[in-house]
Design a protein around this motif. Structure first.
Motif, PDB file in Angstrom:
ATOM      1  N   ASP A 118      -3.355   2.431   4.905  1.00 48.99           N
ATOM      2  CA  ASP A 118      -3.940   1.819   3.718  1.00 48.99           C
ATOM      3  C   ASP A 118      -3.848   2.763   2.541  1.00 48.99           C
ATOM      4  OD1 ASP A 118      -4.545  -0.497   4.940  1.00 48.99           O
ATOM      5  OD2 ASP A 118      -6.622   0.040   5.367  1.00 48.99           O
ATOM      6  N   ILE A 119      -4.067   3.980   2.805  1.00 47.89           N
ATOM      7  CA  ILE A 119      -4.003   4.970   1.723  1.00 47.89           C
ATOM      8  C   ILE A 119      -2.558   5.096   1.260  1.00 47.89           C
ATOM      9  CG2 ILE A 119      -4.308   7.390   1.189  1.00 47.89           C
ATOM     10  CD1 ILE A 119      -6.726   7.404   2.876  1.00 47.89           C
ATOM     11  N   THR A 120      -1.651   5.128   2.168  1.00 46.05           N
ATOM     12  CA  THR A 120      -0.244   5.242   1.808  1.00 46.05           C
ATOM     13  C   THR A 120       0.163   4.017   1.017  1.00 46.05           C
ATOM     14  OG1 THR A 120       0.167   6.398   3.868  1.00 46.05           O
ATOM     15  CG2 THR A 120       2.074   5.601   2.730  1.00 46.05           C
ATOM     16  N   ASN A 121      -0.268   2.839   1.469  1.00 42.50           N
ATOM     17  CA  ASN A 121       0.066   1.612   0.745  1.00 42.50           C
ATOM     18  C   ASN A 121      -0.546   1.636  -0.663  1.00 42.50           C
ATOM     19  OD1 ASN A 121       1.540   0.498   2.798  1.00 42.50           O
ATOM     20  ND2 ASN A 121      -0.139  -0.676   3.653  1.00 42.50           N
ATOM     21  N   LEU A 122      -1.816   2.085  -0.694  1.00 41.36           N
ATOM     22  CA  LEU A 122      -2.486   2.163  -1.984  1.00 41.36           C
ATOM     23  C   LEU A 122      -1.782   3.161  -2.898  1.00 41.36           C
ATOM     24  CD1 LEU A 122      -4.900   1.152  -3.642  1.00 41.36           C
ATOM     25  CD2 LEU A 122      -6.202   3.071  -2.714  1.00 41.36           C
ATOM     26  N   THR A 123      -1.395   4.268  -2.373  1.00 39.08           N
ATOM     27  CA  THR A 123      -0.700   5.288  -3.137  1.00 39.08           C
ATOM     28  C   THR A 123       0.642   4.740  -3.605  1.00 39.08           C
ATOM     29  OG1 THR A 123      -1.716   6.954  -1.736  1.00 39.08           O
ATOM     30  CG2 THR A 123       0.099   7.692  -3.094  1.00 39.08           C
ATOM     31  N   ASP A 124       1.333   4.080  -2.708  1.00 36.97           N
ATOM     32  CA  ASP A 124       2.633   3.490  -3.078  1.00 36.97           C
ATOM     33  C   ASP A 124       2.444   2.455  -4.197  1.00 36.97           C
ATOM     34  OD1 ASP A 124       4.017   5.012  -1.295  1.00 36.97           O
ATOM     35  OD2 ASP A 124       4.184   3.439   0.238  1.00 36.97           O
ATOM     36  N   LYS A 125       1.383   1.643  -4.014  1.00 37.06           N
ATOM     37  CA  LYS A 125       1.134   0.611  -5.028  1.00 37.06           C
ATOM     38  C   LYS A 125       0.823   1.264  -6.372  1.00 37.06           C
ATOM     39  CE  LYS A 125      -1.291  -3.632  -5.887  1.00 37.06           C
ATOM     40  NZ  LYS A 125      -0.657  -4.018  -6.972  1.00 37.06           N
ATOM     41  N   ILE A 126      -0.012   2.295  -6.368  1.00 34.68           N
ATOM     42  CA  ILE A 126      -0.358   2.991  -7.611  1.00 34.68           C
ATOM     43  C   ILE A 126       0.899   3.602  -8.222  1.00 34.68           C
ATOM     44  CG2 ILE A 126      -1.616   4.968  -8.547  1.00 34.68           C
ATOM     45  CD1 ILE A 126      -3.868   4.309  -6.562  1.00 34.68           C
ATOM     46  N   THR A 127       1.725   4.182  -7.391  1.00 36.95           N
ATOM     47  CA  THR A 127       2.962   4.798  -7.862  1.00 36.95           C
ATOM     48  C   THR A 127       3.885   3.733  -8.447  1.00 36.95           C
ATOM     49  OG1 THR A 127       2.775   6.458  -6.128  1.00 36.95           O
ATOM     50  CG2 THR A 127       4.903   6.266  -7.193  1.00 36.95           C
ATOM     51  N   GLN A 128       3.993   2.630  -7.726  1.00 42.19           N
ATOM     52  CA  GLN A 128       4.856   1.545  -8.224  1.00 42.19           C
ATOM     53  C   GLN A 128       4.310   0.997  -9.544  1.00 42.19           C
ATOM     54  OE1 GLN A 128       5.017  -1.328  -5.085  1.00 42.19           O
ATOM     55  NE2 GLN A 128       6.467  -0.133  -3.853  1.00 42.19           N
ATOM     56  N   ASP A 129       3.000   0.791  -9.615  1.00 46.03           N
ATOM     57  CA  ASP A 129       2.389   0.309 -10.866  1.00 46.03           C
ATOM     58  C   ASP A 129       2.630   1.309 -11.996  1.00 46.03           C
ATOM     59  OD1 ASP A 129       1.529  -1.986  -9.681  1.00 46.03           O
ATOM     60  OD2 ASP A 129      -0.579  -1.357  -9.440  1.00 46.03           O
ATOM     61  N   ALA A 130       2.485   2.575 -11.680  1.00 46.16           N
ATOM     62  CA  ALA A 130       2.699   3.619 -12.697  1.00 46.16           C
ATOM     63  C   ALA A 130       4.149   3.605 -13.167  1.00 46.16           C
ATOM     64  CB  ALA A 130       2.319   4.986 -12.144  1.00 46.16           C
ATOM     65  N   GLN A 131       5.078   3.437 -12.215  1.00 50.82           N
ATOM     66  CA  GLN A 131       6.495   3.401 -12.595  1.00 50.82           C
ATOM     67  C   GLN A 131       6.797   2.173 -13.437  1.00 50.82           C
ATOM     68  OE1 GLN A 131       8.482   3.679  -8.778  1.00 50.82           O
ATOM     69  NE2 GLN A 131       8.480   5.930  -8.800  1.00 50.82           N
ATOM     70  N   LYS A 132       6.156   1.026 -13.068  1.00 51.62           N
ATOM     71  CA  LYS A 132       6.337  -0.197 -13.862  1.00 51.62           C
ATOM     72  C   LYS A 132       5.831   0.024 -15.282  1.00 51.62           C
ATOM     73  CE  LYS A 132       6.025  -4.232 -10.857  1.00 51.62           C
ATOM     74  NZ  LYS A 132       5.174  -5.339 -10.482  1.00 51.62           N
TER      75      LYS A 132
END
Length: 198
Positions: free
Chosen positions: A3-17
């Motif tokens: 969950d943390i990895t997914n959350l981190t990935d999501k935050i990273t993806q949102d940040a990149q977007k």
């Protein structure tokens, strides 16, 4: 942890977007600013060109106007010189008229004046050679019966022609005075004849 990895990935993806959106927005803003700046420069350039053209046209008009004024001044000076020469020639011819012509000049002018009684004639210095006894007799005979004409021993200095005096009244028939009084009227007529002006 996933969950943390997914959350981190999501935050990273949102940040990149968001980063891509910011970059795209910044690029659009830069392009828009560049286009606005380019339009401003082009507009300023057009205004500068217009101002330059207006100034150049104004300078050209001023130079043309100056040329017209200079040409007109030269033409007026030439006309004035020509008139001076014509009047000088007319004065020269008047001063060199024959005795017969001078007698006709005196006789015709004696008939024009409205004098009765004693009248004095003063011959001008440049015409004194005409004042022979014979010519004086012709002048006196032309004056009668209205006038008792006497010829003065005095002369009018530096002039041609004569004066007629009766008391305080004087008629000036000197060549110079006659030319001077008719100069303005004759000047325009002579210029019209010479230059075919209307």
């Amino acid at each position: 942890m996933s969950d943390i990895t997914n959350l981190t990935d999501k935050i990273t993806q949102d940040a990149q977007k968001k980063q891509k959106q910011y970059i795209k927005k910044a690029q659009r803003d830069i392009e828009k600013n560049e286009q606005n700046r380019k339009k401003q420069i082009e507009q300023q350039l057009e205004e500068n060109i217009e101002k330059f053209e207006e100034k150049r046209q104004s300078d050209v008009n001023l130079k043309i106007s100056d040329l017209h004024l200079t040409a007109r001044s030269q033409i007026l000076a030439a006309k004035q010189q020509l008139l001076r020469e014509l009047f000088a020639e007319a004065l020269k011819r008047l001063r060199t008229m024959s005795a017969k012509e001078f007698n006709q000049f005196v006789t015709s002018n004696l008939k024009q004046v409205d004098f009765n009684g004693d009248v004095e004639m003063v011959v001008a210095q440049n015409s004194i050679d005409y004042a022979t006894e014979e010519n004086k007799q012709v002048w006196q005979e032309a004056a009668v019966p209205e006038m008792n004409l006497s010829i003065s021993q005095n002369t009018v200095p530096k002039r041609g022609g004569f004066l007629l005096r009766q008391g305080e009244i004087e008629y000036n028939f000197t060549f110079e005075a006659m030319l001077s009084t008719s100069e303005e009227e004759l000047s325009s007529e002579l210029l019209n004849l010479i230059f075919n002006e209307e």
